[in-house]
Design a protein around this motif. Sequence first.
Motif, PDB file in Angstrom:
ATOM      1  N   GLY A  49      -1.686   1.379  -9.783  1.00 45.50           N
ATOM      2  CA  GLY A  49      -2.631   0.188  -9.680  1.00 45.50           C
ATOM      3  C   GLY A  49      -2.166  -1.282  -9.718  1.00 45.50           C
ATOM      4  N   PRO A  50      -3.038  -2.186  -9.324  1.00 44.13           N
ATOM      5  CA  PRO A  50      -2.747  -3.320  -9.207  1.00 44.13           C
ATOM      6  C   PRO A  50      -2.151  -3.961 -10.620  1.00 44.13           C
ATOM      7  CG  PRO A  50      -4.929  -3.125  -8.494  1.00 44.13           C
ATOM      8  CD  PRO A  50      -4.464  -1.804  -9.208  1.00 44.13           C
ATOM      9  N   ASP A  88       0.090   1.440  -3.987  1.00 43.38           N
ATOM     10  CA  ASP A  88      -1.491   1.880  -3.839  1.00 43.38           C
ATOM     11  C   ASP A  88      -1.548   3.358  -3.712  1.00 43.38           C
ATOM     12  OD1 ASP A  88      -2.781  -0.924  -4.721  1.00 43.38           O
ATOM     13  OD2 ASP A  88      -1.672  -1.216  -2.514  1.00 43.38           O
ATOM     14  N   ASN A 128      -0.711   5.833  -6.495  1.00 39.02           N
ATOM     15  CA  ASN A 128      -1.451   5.630  -7.592  1.00 39.02           C
ATOM     16  C   ASN A 128      -0.983   4.754  -8.542  1.00 39.02           C
ATOM     17  OD1 ASN A 128      -3.850   6.416  -9.228  1.00 39.02           O
ATOM     18  ND2 ASN A 128      -2.483   7.926 -10.517  1.00 39.02           N
ATOM     19  N   TRP A 167       0.835  -1.179  -0.004  1.00 36.53           N
ATOM     20  CA  TRP A 167       0.186   0.122   0.043  1.00 36.53           C
ATOM     21  C   TRP A 167       1.053   1.267  -0.169  1.00 36.53           C
ATOM     22  CZ3 TRP A 167      -1.066   4.439   2.881  1.00 36.53           C
ATOM     23  CH2 TRP A 167      -2.193   5.155   2.289  1.00 36.53           C
ATOM     24  N   ARG A 181       4.935  -3.559 -10.458  1.00 33.09           N
ATOM     25  CA  ARG A 181       4.654  -4.376  -9.147  1.00 33.09           C
ATOM     26  C   ARG A 181       4.721  -5.796  -9.406  1.00 33.09           C
ATOM     27  NH1 ARG A 181      -0.620  -1.607  -6.392  1.00 33.09           N
ATOM     28  NH2 ARG A 181      -0.212  -3.453  -5.120  1.00 33.09           N
TER      29      ARG A 181
END
Length: 378
Positions: A163-164, A158, A161, A154, A169
Amino acid sequence: MSAPNKSYDPVEVEALKPEEIDRAVQEALGAIAAAGDLEALREVKAAHAGDRSPLALANREIGALPPHAKAEAGKRVGQARGAVNKALKARQEELERERDERVLVEEAVDVTLPYDRAPRGARHPLTTLSERVEDIFVAMGYEVAEGPEVETEWFNFDALNLGPDHPARTMQDTFFVQGRHADGSAAGEDSGVVLRTHTSPVQIRSLLDRELPVYVICPGRVYRTDELDATHTPVFTQVELLAIDEGLTMADLKGTLDHMVASLFGEGLGTRLRPSYFPFTEPSAEMDMVCFVCRGASVGDPEHPCRTCGSEGWIELGGCGMVNPRVLTACGVDPERYSGFAFGFGIERMLMFRHNVEDMRDMVEGDVRFALPFGMEI
């Protein structure tokens, strides 16, 4: 069947004669007294108290005596060996005491003598350069903020900004810290814990922990899954700054960067902002500075090329921009009232083009010969 003849007396064993025992003892005591050091005493001990010494050999002959003669002979040999061992122990203690007293005199160190030894270590230039950047911004009113190097997703993604589905990531860019699910099975990317890929999580923590306005600089180590080579390293040093206040604009960002460049490289070096994209800033830009070596004169001049900027006249320092409103919202900051800017760059890259360091591996190998020429600036 007749009983054993206890009155039988064989020829007396030569080694067990009282005069032979006394002679062996006197020779041993004389040799012990004559030993001048511990090494000589060890040789005496082997000769007069070892397994092949006269007294040890005499002790073995006791078994050849009849029963009524063994007690007297055993007592005589035992007393002789005890006297020799006692003398050995006393002489060893005496020689050790003499040795210790001699060492205290011969190896004494005069701590009042002037210090004339060259320092064996050296301050690493990455530390020196990082602290120099910190000093520039502390003088402008910024605080130095620090945070953990093992972060939650997080804070690392996260809240910034990312995203998943953002490619940063994935395992290609990020070190995930392996954890455990509730059932005990190993969790890789699902652990939710990573080695931070940038120092931006410190910015998020600063917004959550501090009262507004916030002006912080965030130095520290970051981790990415790069191979160690001349221009890449999986562990490097990053410095980021964050300013959140009412009414901040790109003009404030540009002025801050101009001051940093002038403080690090000297007055008269201009900067420029090129449009770019970062998820955590909007608008975003890449910041370049005029080459501090050729000052742009090498552009279009093939006879005088510049190795530092590649004859382009500009050097890219890092990314910057205005903080994305989504980042402010994630941290509980009202984007309608507050705005801010952020900037980040790698200390290793700055050290490379500032001092013509051609191989990044020199910075991590720990060879003092690399660090010594940079001096001990504090």
